[in-house]
Design an enzyme around this catalytic site. Structure first.
Site, mmCIF file in Angstrom:
data_model
loop_
_atom_site.group_PDB
_atom_site.id
_atom_site.type_symbol
_atom_site.label_atom_id
_atom_site.label_comp_id
_atom_site.label_asym_id
_atom_site.label_seq_id
_atom_site.Cartn_x
_atom_site.Cartn_y
_atom_site.Cartn_z
ATOM 1 N N HIS A 1 -21.436 26.129 4.318
ATOM 2 C CA HIS A 1 -21.627 26.704 2.979
ATOM 3 C C HIS A 1 -20.518 27.718 2.726
ATOM 4 O O HIS A 1 -20.174 28.498 3.611
ATOM 5 C CB HIS A 1 -22.982 27.392 2.890
ATOM 6 C CG HIS A 1 -23.197 28.116 1.594
ATOM 7 N ND1 HIS A 1 -23.577 27.481 0.436
ATOM 8 C CD2 HIS A 1 -23.071 29.435 1.281
ATOM 9 C CE1 HIS A 1 -23.673 28.358 -0.535
ATOM 10 N NE2 HIS A 1 -23.381 29.567 -0.047
ATOM 11 N N CYS B 1 0.822 -1.210 0.000
ATOM 12 C CA CYS B 1 0.000 0.000 0.000
ATOM 13 C C CYS B 1 0.857 1.262 0.000
ATOM 14 O O CYS B 1 0.732 2.112 -0.874
ATOM 15 C CB CYS B 1 -0.921 0.001 1.214
ATOM 16 S SG CYS B 1 -1.828 1.547 1.427
ATOM 17 N N ILE C 1 -8.186 -0.300 -9.123
ATOM 18 C CA ILE C 1 -6.809 -0.217 -9.615
ATOM 19 C C ILE C 1 -6.786 0.057 -11.114
ATOM 20 O O ILE C 1 -6.070 0.939 -11.599
ATOM 21 C CB ILE C 1 -6.039 -1.507 -9.281
ATOM 22 C CG1 ILE C 1 -5.882 -1.651 -7.775
ATOM 23 C CG2 ILE C 1 -4.674 -1.509 -9.964
ATOM 24 C CD1 ILE C 1 -5.261 -2.963 -7.338
ATOM 25 N N GLY C 2 -7.575 -0.695 -11.864
ATOM 26 C CA GLY C 2 -7.600 -0.524 -13.308
ATOM 27 C C GLY C 2 -8.055 0.857 -13.728
ATOM 28 O O GLY C 2 -7.442 1.492 -14.603
ATOM 29 N N LYS D 1 -1.438 7.913 -5.687
ATOM 30 C CA LYS D 1 -2.115 9.193 -5.474
ATOM 31 C C LYS D 1 -1.210 10.354 -5.875
ATOM 32 O O LYS D 1 -1.681 11.389 -6.349
ATOM 33 C CB LYS D 1 -2.562 9.332 -4.014
ATOM 34 C CG LYS D 1 -3.464 8.213 -3.546
ATOM 35 C CD LYS D 1 -4.609 7.950 -4.505
ATOM 36 C CE LYS D 1 -5.254 6.609 -4.284
ATOM 37 N NZ LYS D 1 -4.464 5.452 -4.760
ATOM 38 N N GLU E 1 -13.384 -5.043 -19.822
ATOM 39 C CA GLU E 1 -13.954 -5.590 -18.589
ATOM 40 C C GLU E 1 -14.866 -6.767 -18.917
ATOM 41 O O GLU E 1 -15.727 -6.666 -19.789
ATOM 42 C CB GLU E 1 -14.743 -4.499 -17.858
ATOM 43 C CG GLU E 1 -15.586 -4.964 -16.694
ATOM 44 C CD GLU E 1 -14.765 -5.666 -15.621
ATOM 45 O OE1 GLU E 1 -15.107 -6.827 -15.294
ATOM 46 O OE2 GLU E 1 -13.800 -5.064 -15.124
ATOM 47 N N ALA F 1 -5.099 -5.791 -14.416
ATOM 48 C CA ALA F 1 -5.606 -5.494 -13.074
ATOM 49 C C ALA F 1 -6.889 -6.286 -12.852
ATOM 50 O O ALA F 1 -7.993 -5.745 -12.873
ATOM 51 C CB ALA F 1 -5.857 -4.001 -12.923
ATOM 52 N N VAL F 2 -6.724 -7.595 -12.650
ATOM 53 C CA VAL F 2 -7.878 -8.502 -12.600
ATOM 54 C C VAL F 2 -8.057 -9.138 -11.221
ATOM 55 O O VAL F 2 -8.500 -10.263 -11.102
ATOM 56 C CB VAL F 2 -7.751 -9.605 -13.670
ATOM 57 C CG1 VAL F 2 -7.902 -9.015 -15.057
ATOM 58 C CG2 VAL F 2 -6.416 -10.344 -13.547
ATOM 59 N N GLY F 3 -7.721 -8.388 -10.177
ATOM 60 C CA GLY F 3 -7.936 -8.903 -8.833
ATOM 61 C C GLY F 3 -6.661 -9.368 -8.159
ATOM 62 O O GLY F 3 -5.566 -9.276 -8.718
#
EC number: 1.8.1.4
Length: 468
Positions: free
Chosen positions: A447, A42, A188-189, A51, A207, A272-274
């Site tokens: 606000h 991570c 991720i993808g 990020k 996908e 990025a398939v898991g």
């Protein structure tokens, strides 16, 4: 002679190091075994450095819209090497921070691969291997396994680190691919697709499910697809990717879409398939720990089938999120110490995707809530009716709330748009505190803020939004 501790944590990611810190706070003598870098995937190769990349891409993209604010810039450009270098620097800086926290807390950090090796009395033996050899043996009555997970590999789509990238290669490109195929449209993808599209790559997403971001509410998923396609991405759902054929510095494949086959040639592929849990070489075969699929089976307090052995984070199964891992670490340690923590409520764990636009959610989707037979009251509020969003030049977005029509319970909240990953915690607090639509409607939101869309969405489900 083995070194004895109250607790041994194997894995120094966001679950493991947080568990170690909490145990130290509670007076335990703790050893943390880590084979790579403190902070885990991570911090070093996931959440944090991506990020940094996405922030750079967002700023670069904004340069082409300066005229909307009465500003101008001549020939916007970027230095990819410096963009990547900053991302790596941020990760290294945070990694050093974790090391400082370990030292400050008096936690013994042992470098190497941790492996269970039977018991001596009530204590579990943990061997620490370096270069395949046992360097030291540790003992403790309690051992937390926090070894995380790794990218899942599919036959014919295996990553090679050159043309077919995993997350690490996608975070450290030497050059920008002109054409990119992203296989998989989870968080991720879509984040990588968003980064590369903003930087100028031609991006195609494939996908296998019938929509992108399948874990999200279908309405949010549809809005995300519309936003991505507006930015020029090509998206194919219900699509199977054929074998990848490498030739020189290119890759060709065939996409089997509902409308027929499409031959595609790209410069790079991101797969990025898991993920799958890192259960190998942990010595689990010598224990009563159960593994289903690739994840360790645990109860609500992270206990496995072997007394004194616990599993947290990605190793213990979905949702594979850093904040879930950290919270499990705290719950697990507090239970070990004799405290009475509340079990983790999986439906109160927020999910965030840091693409452009951002996506965030907590609780049930509309379809899930309907499947449970609930009578629903749903509120929606568009960002284009929010003054702050319009002033920022971010009018595209939606906040959606789902309530039980009979009890007023907040069943789920789903957001897409600018900064929603920073706002979703408001709905998480509401669910954790079991607030109803009545309390949320009575809450005063500042606000001008985009968070006012949260209030208006609640009002839209209750007695009516004020500003639409």
């Amino acid at each position: 002679m083995a070194d004895f501790y109250d607790l041994i944590v194997i894995g120094g990611g966001p679950g493991g190091y947080v568990a170690a810190l909490r145990a130290s706070q509670l007076g335990m003598k703790v050893a943390l075994v880590e084979s790579a870098q403190l902070g885990g995937v991570c911090l070093n190769w996931g959440c944090i450095p991506t990020k940094a990349l996405l922030r750079a891409a967002e700023l670069y993209s904004n340069l082409f819209h300066l005229h909307e604010f009465g500003l101008s810039a001549t020939n916007p450009s970027f230095d990819l090497e410096k963009v990547v270098a900053r991302s790596r620097h941020v990760a290294q800086q945070m990694g050093r921070g974790v090391g400082y926290l370990m030292k400050k807390a008096g936690i013994t950090v042992v470098e190497g691969h941790g492996r269970l090796d039977g018991k001596k009395g009530e204590a579990h033996n943990v061997q620490v291997l370096r270069e395949g050899e046992v360097s030291v043996t540790l003992q403790a009555p309690h051992v937390i396994l926090a070894t995380g997970a790794r990218a899942r590999q599919l036959p014919g789509l295996e990553q090679d680190g050159k043309l077919i990238w995993g997350a690490r290669e996608a975070m450290t490109p030497a050059s920008l691919p002109k054409r990119l195929l992203v296989i998989g449209s989870g968080a991720i993808g879509t984040e990588f697709a968003s980064f590369y599209r903003d930087m100028g790559s031609e991006v195609t997403i494939a996908e296998v499910a019938d929509r992108i971001l399948v874990a999200e509410d279908a309405e949010i998923s549809q809005l995300a697809r519309k936003a991505f396609e507006k930015r020029g991405m090509k998206i194919h759902t219900a699509t199977k990717v054929g074998s990848l054929h490498k030739k020189g510095d290119e890759i060709s494949t065939t996409l089997e879409t509902p409308k027929g086959k499409i031959d595609l040639t790209v410069d790079r592929v991101i797969c990025a398939v898991g993920v799958q849990g890192n259960t190998e070489n942990l010595g689990l075969e010598k224990t009563a720990v159960q593994v289903e699929g690739s994840f360790v089976v645990t109860d609500e307090f992270c206990r496995t089938g072997e007394a004194g052995i616990y599993a947290i984070g990605d190793l213990a199964g979905p949702p594979c999120l850093a904040h879930k891992a950290s919270h499990e670490g705290v719950i697990c340690v507090e239970k070990i110490s004799g405290r009475s923590p509340e079990p983790l409520q999986m439906m109160n764990i927020p999910g965030c995707t840091y693409s452009r636009p951002q996506i965030a959610s907590v609780g049930l989707t509309e379809a899930q809530a309907a499947e449970k037979g609930r009578k629903l009251r749903i509120g929606r509020f568009p960002f284009r009716a929010n003054g702050k969003a319009v002033a920022m030049g971010e009018p595209d977005g939606l906040t959606k709330t789902i309530f039980d029509a009979e009890t007023g319970e907040l069943l789920g909240a789903h957001m897409i748009g600018a900064e929603v990953t920073e706002m979703i915690q408001g709905f998480v607090i509401a669910r954790t505190g079991e607030l109803t639509e009545a309390e949320l409607a009575e809450t005063v939101f500042p606000h001008p803020t985009i968070s006012e869309t949260m209030h208006e969405s609640v009002l839209a489900a209750h007695e009516g939004a004020l500003h639409i």
